[in-house]
Structure formats: structure tokens, C-alpha cells
Design a protein around this motif. Structure first.
Motif, PDB file in Angstrom:
ATOM      1  N   GLY A  63      24.063  73.741   3.748  1.00 36.40           N
ATOM      2  CA  GLY A  63      23.847  75.165   3.971  1.00 36.40           C
ATOM      3  C   GLY A  63      24.108  75.989   2.721  1.00 36.40           C
ATOM      4  O   GLY A  63      23.399  76.960   2.441  1.00 36.40           O
ATOM      5  N   GLY A 123      26.147  78.765   8.725  1.00 34.28           N
ATOM      6  CA  GLY A 123      25.458  77.761   7.930  1.00 34.28           C
ATOM      7  C   GLY A 123      26.115  77.444   6.613  1.00 34.28           C
ATOM      8  O   GLY A 123      25.655  76.571   5.886  1.00 34.28           O
ATOM      9  N   ASP A 135      29.818  73.542   4.857  1.00 37.53           N
ATOM     10  CA  ASP A 135      28.522  72.905   5.063  1.00 37.53           C
ATOM     11  C   ASP A 135      27.795  72.920   3.717  1.00 37.53           C
ATOM     12  O   ASP A 135      27.213  73.937   3.319  1.00 37.53           O
TER      13      ASP A 135
END
Length: 97
Positions: A67, A44, A64
Motif C-alpha cells: 500500500g 491501505g 502495509d
């Protein structure tokens, strides 16, 4: 110190701790990817793999951002909750004495 000021200070400290924790996780993943030949992923947050280009080692990564923000905020929220609850318990114990 009032509860509002304590809350704001804990939020500031929690945010700093959250951002630093995510940063150190990314740096650790980069170092691991550089020294190993496999893929390294912090779920993530970032995925890193090593390749060779023109005879030199290259690190490729897919970050990300959502994330990263979510992880930093989650760490900050947990920190604030724990600090506020611990502060409340110690104050009650002092009043009871």
C-alpha cells in the motif's frame, strides 16, 4: 530542454514528493496515535494503536508495504501527468503569441 529530459526530471521529483508524502502521513499517524487513546489508520498504508506495557505507553502498528509503494507511485504518476500537461499548455501559449 527536451521532452525526455523533462519527463525524467518530473519522474524524479514526483517520486520524491510521493515518498515524502507517505512518510509524513505515517509520522502524522504515529503522533496522533501517541496523543490520542484511539486507533489511527491511514487506509491501505498503516494501522496504529496505543497500549500500555509495564506502565509505559507503547505504540503498536501494522504496516502495509504494498500500500505504501502504491500510494507513493500513484502520487508520482499524478504529479508527472499534471506537470507534463501544464508544461505543454504554457509552451503552446508562448508559441501562439
Amino acid at each position: 530542454m527536451t521532452a525526455g529530459i523533462r519527463f525524467l526530471l518530473h519522474c524524479l521529483a514526483g517520486g520524491t514528493i510521493g515518498v515524502c508524502t507517505v512518510f509524513f502521513a505515517i509520522v502524522g499517524a504515529l503522533v496522533m496515535a501517541f496523543f490520542t487513546s484511539g486507533d489511527v489508520a491511514v487506509p491501505g498504508i498503516i494501522r496504529i494503536w496505543r497500549s500500555r506495557e509495564n506502565g509505559a505507553v507503547a505504540l503498536n502498528f501494522v504496516p502495509d508495504a504494498v500500500g505504501m509503494i502504491f500510494a507513493a507511485v500513484a502520487i508520482a504518476v499524478v504529479y508527472v501527468l499534471v506537470r507534463m500537461l501544464v508544461g505543454r499548455r504554457t509552451r503552446r501559449a508562448r508559441v501562439a503569441e
